[in-house]
Design a protein around this motif. Structure first.
Motif, short mmCIF file in Angstrom:
data_model
loop_
_atom_site.label_atom_id
_atom_site.label_comp_id
_atom_site.label_asym_id
_atom_site.label_seq_id
_atom_site.Cartn_x
_atom_site.Cartn_y
_atom_site.Cartn_z
N GLN A 82 -5.30 -42.00 -11.94
CA GLN A 82 -5.65 -43.03 -10.95
C GLN A 82 -5.45 -42.53 -9.53
O GLN A 82 -6.23 -42.84 -8.63
N ALA A 83 -4.41 -41.72 -9.34
CA ALA A 83 -4.13 -41.18 -8.01
C ALA A 83 -5.10 -40.07 -7.62
O ALA A 83 -5.32 -39.83 -6.43
N HIS A 84 -5.67 -39.41 -8.63
CA HIS A 84 -6.58 -38.28 -8.37
C HIS A 84 -7.88 -38.46 -9.17
O HIS A 84 -8.04 -37.86 -10.24
N PRO A 85 -8.79 -39.30 -8.67
CA PRO A 85 -10.07 -39.49 -9.37
C PRO A 85 -10.77 -38.16 -9.60
O PRO A 85 -10.79 -37.30 -8.72
N GLY A 86 -11.31 -38.00 -10.80
CA GLY A 86 -11.98 -36.74 -11.12
C GLY A 86 -11.11 -35.82 -11.95
O GLY A 86 -11.55 -34.75 -12.36
N THR A 87 -9.85 -36.24 -12.19
CA THR A 87 -8.96 -35.45 -13.05
C THR A 87 -8.83 -36.12 -14.41
O THR A 87 -9.05 -37.32 -14.55
N LYS A 88 -8.43 -35.34 -15.40
CA LYS A 88 -8.22 -35.86 -16.75
C LYS A 88 -7.03 -35.11 -17.36
O LYS A 88 -7.02 -33.88 -17.42
N VAL A 89 -6.03 -35.87 -17.82
CA VAL A 89 -4.85 -35.27 -18.44
C VAL A 89 -4.92 -35.50 -19.94
O VAL A 89 -4.96 -36.64 -20.40
N THR A 256 -4.07 -28.26 -10.25
CA THR A 256 -3.96 -29.62 -10.78
C THR A 256 -2.77 -29.72 -11.73
O THR A 256 -2.06 -30.73 -11.77
N ALA A 257 -2.53 -28.66 -12.51
CA ALA A 257 -1.38 -28.63 -13.42
C ALA A 257 -0.08 -28.70 -12.62
O ALA A 257 0.87 -29.41 -13.00
N LYS A 258 0.00 -27.97 -11.52
CA LYS A 258 1.20 -28.00 -10.67
C LYS A 258 1.43 -29.39 -10.11
O LYS A 258 2.58 -29.86 -9.99
N ALA A 259 0.35 -30.07 -9.77
CA ALA A 259 0.46 -31.43 -9.23
C ALA A 259 1.00 -32.40 -10.28
O ALA A 259 1.79 -33.30 -9.96
N PHE A 260 0.61 -32.21 -11.54
CA PHE A 260 1.13 -33.08 -12.60
C PHE A 260 2.63 -32.81 -12.78
O PHE A 260 3.42 -33.76 -12.93
N ILE A 261 3.03 -31.56 -12.78
CA ILE A 261 4.45 -31.22 -12.90
C ILE A 261 5.24 -31.84 -11.73
O ILE A 261 6.35 -32.35 -11.91
N ALA A 262 4.66 -31.80 -10.54
CA ALA A 262 5.31 -32.38 -9.37
C ALA A 262 5.51 -33.89 -9.55
O ALA A 262 6.55 -34.44 -9.15
N LEU A 263 4.54 -34.56 -10.16
CA LEU A 263 4.68 -36.00 -10.43
C LEU A 263 5.82 -36.25 -11.39
O LEU A 263 6.64 -37.16 -11.19
N VAL A 264 5.92 -35.45 -12.44
CA VAL A 264 7.00 -35.60 -13.43
C VAL A 264 8.36 -35.47 -12.76
O VAL A 264 9.31 -36.20 -13.07
N GLN A 265 8.47 -34.54 -11.80
CA GLN A 265 9.75 -34.27 -11.15
C GLN A 265 10.03 -35.20 -9.96
O GLN A 265 11.15 -35.23 -9.46
N SER A 266 9.03 -35.95 -9.55
CA SER A 266 9.18 -36.82 -8.38
C SER A 266 10.03 -38.05 -8.70
O SER A 266 10.33 -38.35 -9.86
#
Length: 281
Positions: A82-89, A256-266
């Protein structure tokens, strides 16, 4: 004036006009060429400048994660999209040892979140497959019993009752290794009716009433809600598992993978994980 003189003059005038025309044409051509070259140069520089300056995250990210992270990572994955339209996890949940084996076997993935440093080490030691891992949460064991606790399980020792059907995670799986550590520390011997390949499978045996109790994580007991009843035991404090997360070096979408890890740690990610019952790192 003779005819020959007049003819000579006409020829000279014509030659002069032709030379002037050629000079004008040459000047126009030269000017147009310079303008065109400048225009082409600007055009070629513009697109690359826009692409590098956008900074927008996009594309797919594949996350291999311990089974106990299913609920919390599912929520974080939706938040990230939702925060990054165009991504898929996309997630692959399972026993950490099986996931590690898949990664070292060549399975494509961008992120690995394991339920123990030992299983993460399988990946980091194999041909330098991952960046330096970081612990993002911790998890503690708990006994899951049937609703109402008909077996009257109050302690870890109660699980040694031969009348009870008890399930454990396989010893190679972090939850199984932690359970065995707690049993060894208490000098207890327990023969389960089955060893399961991941914590969700162990919990499911109780949910389906195929077992009276299982040693799982607090997070799994909480996620199951009224389907099971949790029993805490003090020995679990000596068998708490650290959960490391790492970017895999073969990632096809590293940013994009680094950004997901950053969310987990935020702080936002930690809130979701704490609500699921995980402990701070």
């Amino acid at each position: 004036m003779t005819r020959s003189v007049r003819r000579t003059r006409r020829m000279l005038k014509a030659a002069g006009a032709g030379a002037a025309a050629l000079l004008a044409l040459s000047a126009c051509s030269s000017s147009g060429s310079d303008s065109s070259a400048k225009s082409d140069s600007a055009a070629s520089a513009s697109p690359s400048g826009k692409a590098s300056a956008s900074g927008k995250l996009s594309g797919n990210v594949t996350v291999f994660a311990a089974a106990s992270l299913k609920e919390s990572f599912g929520k974080l994955g939706k938040q990230f999209e939702q925060a990054h339209p165009g991504t898929k996890v996309t997630f692959s949940f399972g026993g950490s040892d099986a996931l590690a084996a898949s990664i070292t076997g060549g399975a494509p993935a961008d992120v690995f979140a394991a339920a123990s440093p030992k299983t993460m080490k399988i990946v980091t030691d194999a041909k330098d497959n991952a960046a330096a891992p970081a612990t993002f949460v911790r998890n503690q064991l708990e006994i899951a019993t049937l609703p109402g606790n008909p077996g009257k399980v109050k302690t870890l020792k109660d699980l040694t009752n031969p009348k009870l059907k008890v399930v454990l995670c396989d010893k190679a799986v972090p939850c199984g290794a932690a359970a065995q550590k707690a049993l060894d520390a208490s000098k207890l011997k327990l023969t389960p009716v089955s060893y399961e390949q991941d914590v969700k499978s162990a919990l499911n045996k109780v949910v389906l009433k195929e077992a009276d109790a299982a040693v799982v994580y607090k997070t799994d007991v909480k996620a199951a809600g009224s389907k099971v009843e949790g029993v805490e035991f003090p020995e679990s404090a000596d068998a708490i598992n650290d959960y490391p997360i790492a970017l895999l070096k073969d990632s096809k979408n590293a940013e994009t993978a680094k950004a997901f890890i950053a969310l987990v740690q935020s702080a936002e990610g930690q809130k979701v994980l704490n609500e699921a019952g995980f402990l701070n790192p």
